[in-house]
Write a protein that holds these residues in place. Structure first.
Motif, PDB file in Angstrom:
ATOM      1  N   ASP A  12       0.823  -1.209   0.000  1.00 33.88           N
ATOM      2  CA  ASP A  12       0.000   0.000   0.000  1.00 33.88           C
ATOM      3  C   ASP A  12       0.855   1.255   0.000  1.00 33.88           C
ATOM      4  OD1 ASP A  12      -2.232  -1.514  -0.007  1.00 33.88           O
ATOM      5  OD2 ASP A  12      -2.823  -1.098   2.068  1.00 33.88           O
ATOM      6  N   THR A  13       1.902   1.224   0.809  1.00 29.42           N
ATOM      7  CA  THR A  13       2.773   2.390   0.894  1.00 29.42           C
ATOM      8  C   THR A  13       3.461   2.638  -0.438  1.00 29.42           C
ATOM      9  OG1 THR A  13       3.155   1.887   3.211  1.00 29.42           O
ATOM     10  CG2 THR A  13       4.677   3.432   2.179  1.00 29.42           C
ATOM     11  N   ILE A  14       3.954   1.575  -1.046  1.00 29.87           N
ATOM     12  CA  ILE A  14       4.639   1.719  -2.328  1.00 29.87           C
ATOM     13  C   ILE A  14       3.679   2.248  -3.388  1.00 29.87           C
ATOM     14  CG2 ILE A  14       5.754   0.453  -4.224  1.00 29.87           C
ATOM     15  CD1 ILE A  14       7.007  -1.354  -2.068  1.00 29.87           C
ATOM     16  N   SER A  15       2.468   1.672  -3.443  1.00 29.21           N
ATOM     17  CA  SER A  15       1.566   2.142  -4.497  1.00 29.21           C
ATOM     18  C   SER A  15       1.135   3.575  -4.239  1.00 29.21           C
ATOM     19  CB  SER A  15       0.365   1.211  -4.666  1.00 29.21           C
ATOM     20  OG  SER A  15      -0.364   1.122  -3.485  1.00 29.21           O
ATOM     21  N   LYS A  16       1.055   3.982  -2.963  1.00 32.12           N
ATOM     22  CA  LYS A  16       0.721   5.374  -2.661  1.00 32.12           C
ATOM     23  C   LYS A  16       1.821   6.307  -3.155  1.00 32.12           C
ATOM     24  CE  LYS A  16      -1.798   5.815   1.197  1.00 32.12           C
ATOM     25  NZ  LYS A  16      -1.941   5.834   2.665  1.00 32.12           N
ATOM     26  N   VAL A  17       3.066   5.900  -2.912  1.00 31.23           N
ATOM     27  CA  VAL A  17       4.202   6.709  -3.354  1.00 31.23           C
ATOM     28  C   VAL A  17       4.212   6.813  -4.882  1.00 31.23           C
ATOM     29  CG1 VAL A  17       6.723   6.748  -3.530  1.00 31.23           C
ATOM     30  CG2 VAL A  17       5.637   6.315  -1.330  1.00 31.23           C
ATOM     31  N   LEU A  18       3.990   5.676  -5.552  1.00 32.72           N
ATOM     32  CA  LEU A  18       3.997   5.678  -7.020  1.00 32.72           C
ATOM     33  C   LEU A  18       2.854   6.539  -7.562  1.00 32.72           C
ATOM     34  CD1 LEU A  18       4.836   1.963  -7.834  1.00 32.72           C
ATOM     35  CD2 LEU A  18       6.324   3.960  -7.995  1.00 32.72           C
ATOM     36  N   GLU A  19       1.704   6.443  -6.905  1.00 25.97           N
ATOM     37  CA  GLU A  19       0.547   7.231  -7.311  1.00 25.97           C
ATOM     38  C   GLU A  19       0.850   8.720  -7.201  1.00 25.97           C
ATOM     39  OE1 GLU A  19      -3.564   7.202  -5.240  1.00 25.97           O
ATOM     40  OE2 GLU A  19      -3.158   5.163  -5.952  1.00 25.97           O
ATOM     41  N   ARG A  20       1.447   9.094  -6.074  1.00 22.29           N
ATOM     42  CA  ARG A  20       1.804  10.484  -5.855  1.00 22.29           C
ATOM     43  C   ARG A  20       2.808  10.962  -6.884  1.00 22.29           C
ATOM     44  NH1 ARG A  20       2.564  12.144   0.432  1.00 22.29           N
ATOM     45  NH2 ARG A  20       0.368  11.929   0.842  1.00 22.29           N
ATOM     46  N   ASP A  21       3.752  10.092  -7.197  1.00 24.40           N
ATOM     47  CA  ASP A  21       4.773  10.435  -8.158  1.00 24.40           C
ATOM     48  C   ASP A  21       4.143  10.666  -9.530  1.00 24.40           C
ATOM     49  OD1 ASP A  21       7.625  10.776  -8.249  1.00 24.40           O
ATOM     50  OD2 ASP A  21       7.624   9.141  -9.705  1.00 24.40           O
ATOM     51  N   ALA A  22       3.198   9.807  -9.906  1.00 24.08           N
ATOM     52  CA  ALA A  22       2.513   9.955 -11.191  1.00 24.08           C
ATOM     53  C   ALA A  22       1.695  11.242 -11.210  1.00 24.08           C
ATOM     54  CB  ALA A  22       1.610   8.749 -11.446  1.00 24.08           C
ATOM     55  N   GLU A  23       1.044  11.555 -10.108  1.00 21.50           N
ATOM     56  CA  GLU A  23       0.265  12.797 -10.004  1.00 21.50           C
ATOM     57  C   GLU A  23       1.165  14.010 -10.182  1.00 21.50           C
ATOM     58  OE1 GLU A  23      -3.005  11.480  -6.695  1.00 21.50           O
ATOM     59  OE2 GLU A  23      -1.838  13.292  -6.320  1.00 21.50           O
ATOM     60  N   GLN A  24       2.321  13.929  -9.509  1.00 23.64           N
ATOM     61  CA  GLN A  24       3.263  15.040  -9.562  1.00 23.64           C
ATOM     62  C   GLN A  24       3.790  15.224 -10.986  1.00 23.64           C
ATOM     63  OE1 GLN A  24       3.839  17.103  -7.161  1.00 23.64           O
ATOM     64  NE2 GLN A  24       5.256  18.299  -8.355  1.00 23.64           N
ATOM     65  N   GLU A  25       4.055  14.113 -11.639  1.00 22.34           N
ATOM     66  CA  GLU A  25       4.519  14.138 -13.024  1.00 22.34           C
ATOM     67  C   GLU A  25       3.482  14.819 -13.911  1.00 22.34           C
ATOM     68  OE1 GLU A  25       7.343  11.720 -14.323  1.00 22.34           O
ATOM     69  OE2 GLU A  25       7.255  13.456 -15.650  1.00 22.34           O
TER      70      GLU A  25
END
Ligand SMILES: [Zn+2]
Length: 82
Positions: free
Chosen positions: A21-34
């Motif tokens: 969950d933590t990893i997918s949250k980080v990846l999600e945030r990263d994609a949003e930021q991108e």
């Protein structure tokens, strides 16, 4: 078939899920930021902080090209969104 083993399995499964969950949250945030960074580039706002509107330091942009906030606003945002 001891009860203890089952509990360990459950604990392990929960830990794995929490990490996932933590990893997918980080990846999600990263994609949003991108996406946000690309959007701001498209509007010619790249290099300006999206919160205070002041220029983001060149050093910060060189290190983190996806930044859309200045150091001060970013750390405030991270405090609020932890
Ligand atoms: Zn700012």
């Amino acid at each position: 078939m001891s009860r203890g083993f089952r509990d360990e399995d459950v604990t392990q499964a929960m830990t794995d899920k929490a990490i996932g969950d933590t990893i997918s949250k980080v990846l999600e945030r990263d994609a949003e930021q991108e996406a946000r960074s690309a959007d701001r580039r498209a509007h010619g706002d790249a290099g300006l902080c999206e919160d205070c509107g002041r220029p983001i330091g060149a050093e910060r942009l060189a290190a983190l090209p996806k930044s859309t906030r200045c150091v001060r606003c970013q750390s405030a945002w991270e405090q609020a969104n932890r």
